[in-house]
Design a protein around this motif. Structure first.
Motif, mmCIF file in Angstrom:
data_model
loop_
_atom_site.group_PDB
_atom_site.id
_atom_site.type_symbol
_atom_site.label_atom_id
_atom_site.label_comp_id
_atom_site.label_asym_id
_atom_site.label_seq_id
_atom_site.Cartn_x
_atom_site.Cartn_y
_atom_site.Cartn_z
ATOM 1 N N GLN A 70 0.843 -1.194 0.000
ATOM 2 C CA GLN A 70 0.000 0.000 0.000
ATOM 3 C C GLN A 70 0.882 1.249 0.000
ATOM 4 O O GLN A 70 1.785 1.389 0.830
ATOM 5 N N ARG A 71 0.630 2.178 -0.917
ATOM 6 C CA ARG A 71 1.361 3.440 -0.982
ATOM 7 C C ARG A 71 0.961 4.318 0.206
ATOM 8 O O ARG A 71 -0.196 4.711 0.337
ATOM 9 N N LEU A 72 1.938 4.625 1.069
ATOM 10 C CA LEU A 72 1.671 5.526 2.187
ATOM 11 C C LEU A 72 2.040 6.959 1.863
ATOM 12 O O LEU A 72 1.540 7.884 2.516
ATOM 13 N N ASP A 73 2.923 7.154 0.889
ATOM 14 C CA ASP A 73 3.329 8.519 0.563
ATOM 15 C C ASP A 73 2.173 9.332 -0.015
ATOM 16 O O ASP A 73 2.213 10.563 -0.010
ATOM 17 N N GLN A 74 1.142 8.654 -0.511
ATOM 18 C CA GLN A 74 -0.039 9.340 -1.043
ATOM 19 C C GLN A 74 -1.242 9.244 -0.106
ATOM 20 O O GLN A 74 -2.328 9.713 -0.425
ATOM 21 N N ALA A 75 -1.026 8.640 1.053
ATOM 22 C CA ALA A 75 -2.149 8.432 1.979
ATOM 23 C C ALA A 75 -2.429 9.702 2.775
ATOM 24 O O ALA A 75 -1.541 10.527 3.005
ATOM 25 N N PRO A 76 -3.682 9.892 3.223
ATOM 26 C CA PRO A 76 -4.012 11.059 4.050
ATOM 27 C C PRO A 76 -3.352 10.956 5.428
ATOM 28 O O PRO A 76 -2.989 9.863 5.874
ATOM 29 N N PRO A 77 -3.196 12.091 6.121
ATOM 30 C CA PRO A 77 -2.543 12.087 7.442
ATOM 31 C C PRO A 77 -3.180 11.121 8.432
ATOM 32 O O PRO A 77 -2.473 10.515 9.249
ATOM 33 N N ALA A 78 -4.502 10.949 8.363
ATOM 34 C CA ALA A 78 -5.176 10.044 9.307
ATOM 35 C C ALA A 78 -4.687 8.612 9.141
ATOM 36 O O ALA A 78 -4.538 7.872 10.125
ATOM 37 N N THR A 79 -4.419 8.205 7.914
ATOM 38 C CA THR A 79 -3.916 6.850 7.659
ATOM 39 C C THR A 79 -2.519 6.681 8.250
ATOM 40 O O THR A 79 -2.211 5.651 8.868
ATOM 41 N N LEU A 80 -1.683 7.692 8.073
ATOM 42 C CA LEU A 80 -0.321 7.622 8.621
ATOM 43 C C LEU A 80 -0.352 7.576 10.146
ATOM 44 O O LEU A 80 0.412 6.835 10.769
ATOM 45 N N ARG A 81 -1.260 8.346 10.748
ATOM 46 C CA ARG A 81 -1.353 8.322 12.215
ATOM 47 C C ARG A 81 -1.787 6.954 12.713
ATOM 48 O O ARG A 81 -1.335 6.481 13.765
ATOM 49 N N ALA A 82 -2.678 6.303 11.962
ATOM 50 C CA ALA A 82 -3.142 4.972 12.353
ATOM 51 C C ALA A 82 -2.048 3.929 12.206
ATOM 52 O O ALA A 82 -2.013 2.938 12.940
ATOM 53 N N VAL A 83 -1.126 4.136 11.266
ATOM 54 C CA VAL A 83 -0.041 3.185 11.020
ATOM 55 C C VAL A 83 1.026 3.264 12.107
ATOM 56 O O VAL A 83 1.546 2.241 12.569
ATOM 57 N N ARG A 84 1.371 4.493 12.522
ATOM 58 C CA ARG A 84 2.431 4.665 13.523
ATOM 59 C C ARG A 84 2.011 4.045 14.847
ATOM 60 O O ARG A 84 0.941 4.309 15.371
ATOM 61 N N GLY A 85 2.878 3.237 15.402
ATOM 62 C CA GLY A 85 2.584 2.582 16.668
ATOM 63 C C GLY A 85 1.861 1.267 16.472
ATOM 64 O O GLY A 85 2.266 0.244 17.029
ATOM 65 N N ALA A 86 0.781 1.286 15.685
ATOM 66 C CA ALA A 86 0.014 0.063 15.475
ATOM 67 C C ALA A 86 0.688 -0.873 14.477
ATOM 68 O O ALA A 86 0.746 -2.085 14.687
ATOM 69 N N ARG A 87 1.206 -0.339 13.368
ATOM 70 C CA ARG A 87 1.870 -1.173 12.367
ATOM 71 C C ARG A 87 3.394 -1.004 12.389
ATOM 72 O O ARG A 87 4.129 -1.946 12.121
ATOM 73 N N ILE A 88 3.832 0.238 12.670
ATOM 74 C CA ILE A 88 5.269 0.536 12.701
ATOM 75 C C ILE A 88 5.605 1.121 14.069
ATOM 76 O O ILE A 88 5.133 2.199 14.428
ATOM 77 N N GLY A 89 6.400 0.386 14.847
ATOM 78 C CA GLY A 89 6.820 0.860 16.161
ATOM 79 C C GLY A 89 8.170 1.547 16.080
ATOM 80 O O GLY A 89 8.944 1.333 15.155
ATOM 81 N N MET A 90 8.460 2.405 17.076
ATOM 82 C CA MET A 90 9.728 3.131 17.116
ATOM 83 C C MET A 90 10.420 2.904 18.452
ATOM 84 O O MET A 90 9.791 2.889 19.499
ATOM 85 N N LEU A 91 11.733 2.732 18.370
ATOM 86 C CA LEU A 91 12.567 2.601 19.558
ATOM 87 C C LEU A 91 13.678 3.633 19.439
ATOM 88 O O LEU A 91 14.440 3.626 18.465
ATOM 89 N N PHE A 92 13.753 4.544 20.417
ATOM 90 C CA PHE A 92 14.635 5.695 20.299
ATOM 91 C C PHE A 92 15.943 5.497 21.058
ATOM 92 O O PHE A 92 16.054 4.663 21.953
ATOM 93 N N GLN A 93 16.927 6.353 20.703
ATOM 94 C CA GLN A 93 18.258 6.254 21.290
ATOM 95 C C GLN A 93 18.264 6.617 22.773
ATOM 96 O O GLN A 93 18.912 5.971 23.571
ATOM 97 N N GLN A 94 17.573 7.683 23.138
ATOM 98 C CA GLN A 94 17.575 8.158 24.520
ATOM 99 C C GLN A 94 16.135 8.226 25.020
ATOM 100 O O GLN A 94 15.493 9.275 24.943
#
Length: 510
Positions: A70-94
């Motif tokens: 699925q193309r995310l670069d053309q997706a609306p902001p709401a779709t990207l917000r739903a993806v972050r955390g639920a589909r793509i998690g982040m682990l930070f340096q500090q």
């Protein structure tokens, strides 16, 4: 390609046309651990922003971001917000800079689990201890009640792993997650990531500048240079026979961590006798440094090593005269010289430069009593001595790389004409090439200027590269102090053996 997170022909530019990323093709498959390796400023963190749709708005992006077809670069902001955390998690340096210091770890996990109603909150309450236990935290119920500031660095990183896993993502982007951890914790966190990746079938993108940390973990490695993927392939074959010069440079810069014998014949310059430090909170007093006695000789490189919280930085501050000891004394055998004869170089040089001032203005603080022409001459001589172009003097700190700022902090210390340099984790945040350059610079300055060095690190490979003698701290106690070659060959204390065992091989041939 389905079951993958991809960047396709992805380019990211400033408004003036300068490329930060150039035609990047990168694919992270579910169930694999892909290591993205490169120097500071190569574009690693910008790739994580691209993969999560969080690139700064002033930058111009071209290319495709694709999640499971699925193309995310053309997706609306709401779709990207739903993806972050639920589909793509982040682990930070500090993690302590990311987590809300006023909220408990449980509160962070409730939010990550989407527990906003009484019903979902009750279900989440049962999950929270399980997630914290899965992240390797002892007594998870106690940890859940704690705030980020009450956690050690290793505990905070494990709590961040639990938060990242709470959304049950398909992909996890880990941006330098072990850069500030001691070697034992680094090994444990990396093994934890590998275990969770295998058990959950996660696709993990591990971003690092340290090839040694991914040798036994990664399935594939991609090497980034100046915003371009210059080499990619299976980890074992890429490390055994690198094809691109940048991969070879990263491998060659790795520290083997083996100490060589060097006799110390200089006279004593600093003596710590029964040195002790305690921190007081109200009527309570907590020992941070138990009575410590040791001697630093002229021309000696003393390596100070230990796990996070072992008392290394407290020892550095007391030795430098920046913190008064609670007991004991420091004897300086430095002759009739200025009190600036002992200089401390901090771990985060960016924090020690005023962002509003040019580098020249910051360095001038060390020579401001001299006529302007002489002060400028000395500043430029010092900058050149550490291997930098004097044109950097007229830049502001934000225009300098991490390695350049670390060299500039050394140049500023040299302006005070020190006899002792204390380097407190001065290379821990640098890529392996910059780290090697800084360590070799310190050794050259020792030879040229007759300096004595105290190099404080949690990394036994750094200590083995530079140290003549090694002092090992554990829970504020000096547990070993011996010549480096002897200590590496036959460590006496269990904690020293653990630190040495946590070293990772640099490449397949080491």
């Amino acid at each position: 390609m389905h079951n993958s997170l991809e960047l396709r022909d992805y380019t990211l530019r400033h408004a003036d046309g300068t490329a930060l990323l150039h035609e990047v093709n990168l694919s992270l498959r579910r169930g694999e651990l892909l290591a993205l390796v490169g120097r500071s400023g190569s574009g690693k963190t910008m790739i994580t922003r691209a993969l999560t749709g969080l690139t700064p708005p002033e930058l111009h992006a071209r290319g495709q971001l694709v999640l499971d077809g699925q193309r995310l670069d053309q997706a609306p902001p709401a779709t990207l917000r739903a993806v972050r955390g639920a589909r793509i998690g982040m682990l930070f340096q500090q993690p302590k800079r990311v987590l809300n210091p006023r909220l408990s770890i449980a509160a962070h996990l409730y939010e990550a689990l989407g527990a906003f109603s009484p019903a979902t909150r009750a279900a989440a309450a049962r999950q929270i201890p399980e997630l914290l236990a899965e992240a390797g935290l002892d007594d998870p119920r106690k940890v859940a009640r704690m705030r980020p500031g009450q956690l050690s660095g290793g505990m905070a990183q494990r709590a961040m792993v639990a938060i990242a896993l709470a959304g049950n993502p398909d992909y996890l982007l880990a941006d330098e997650p072990t850069a500030s951890l001691d070697s034992v914790l680094k090994h444990e966190v990396l093994e934890l990531l590998r275990d969770r990746q295998r058990e959950r079938g996660l696709g993990v993108l591990l971003i690092t500048h340290d090839l040694s940390s991914v040798y036994s973990l990664a399935d594939r490695i991609a090497v980034l240079e100046h915003g371009r993927i210059v080499e990619a392939g299976p980890a074992t074959s890429l490390l055994a026979a690198p094809e691109h010069p940048e991969t070879g440079r990263l491998l060659a810069a790795g520290l083997r961590g083996s100490a060589s014998a060097r006799s110390i014949t200089g006279a004593p310059v600093l003596e710590a006798r029964g040195l002790e430090a305690r921190y007081r909170r109200g009527k309570r007093s907590t020992p941070a440094l138990w009575p410590t006695t040791l001697t630093l000789h002229r021309g000696e490189v003393l390596g100070v090593v230990g796990r996070s919280g072992s008392g290394k930085s407290t020892f550095a501050r007391v030795l430098a005269g920046l913190q008064a000891p609670s007991a004991g004394s420091i004897h300086r055998h430095l002759g009739d010289v200025s009190p600036t004869a002992v200089q401390l170089i901090s771990q985060e040089p960016a924090a020690s430069f005023d962002p509003r001032l040019t580098v020249r203005e910051s360095l001038n603080a060390a020579v401001h009593r001299l006529p302007a022409a002489r002060a400028n001459e000395l500043i430029e001589q010092s900058v050149a001595r550490v291997g930098l172009d004097t044109a950097l003097c007229d830049r502001r700190p934000r225009s300098c790389s991490g390695g350049q700022l670390q060299r500039l902090s050394i140049a500023r210390a040299l302006l005070a004409e020190p006899q002792v340099l204390i380097c407190d984790e001065s290379t821990s945040a640098l890529d392996t090439v910059a780290q090697r350059h800084i360590l070799d610079l310190l050794l050259r300055l020792r030879s040229e200027l007759g300096l004595s060095l105290v190099v404080i690190s949690h990394d036994m490979q750094v200590i083995g590269h530079v140290a003549d003698t090694v002092a090992v701290f554990d829970s504020g106690r000096l547990i070993e102090h011996r010549p480096a070659a002897e200590l590496f060959a036959s460590p006496q204390h269990e904690q020293t053996r653990a630190l040495l065992a946590a070293r990772l091989p640099v490449n397949a041939g080491s």
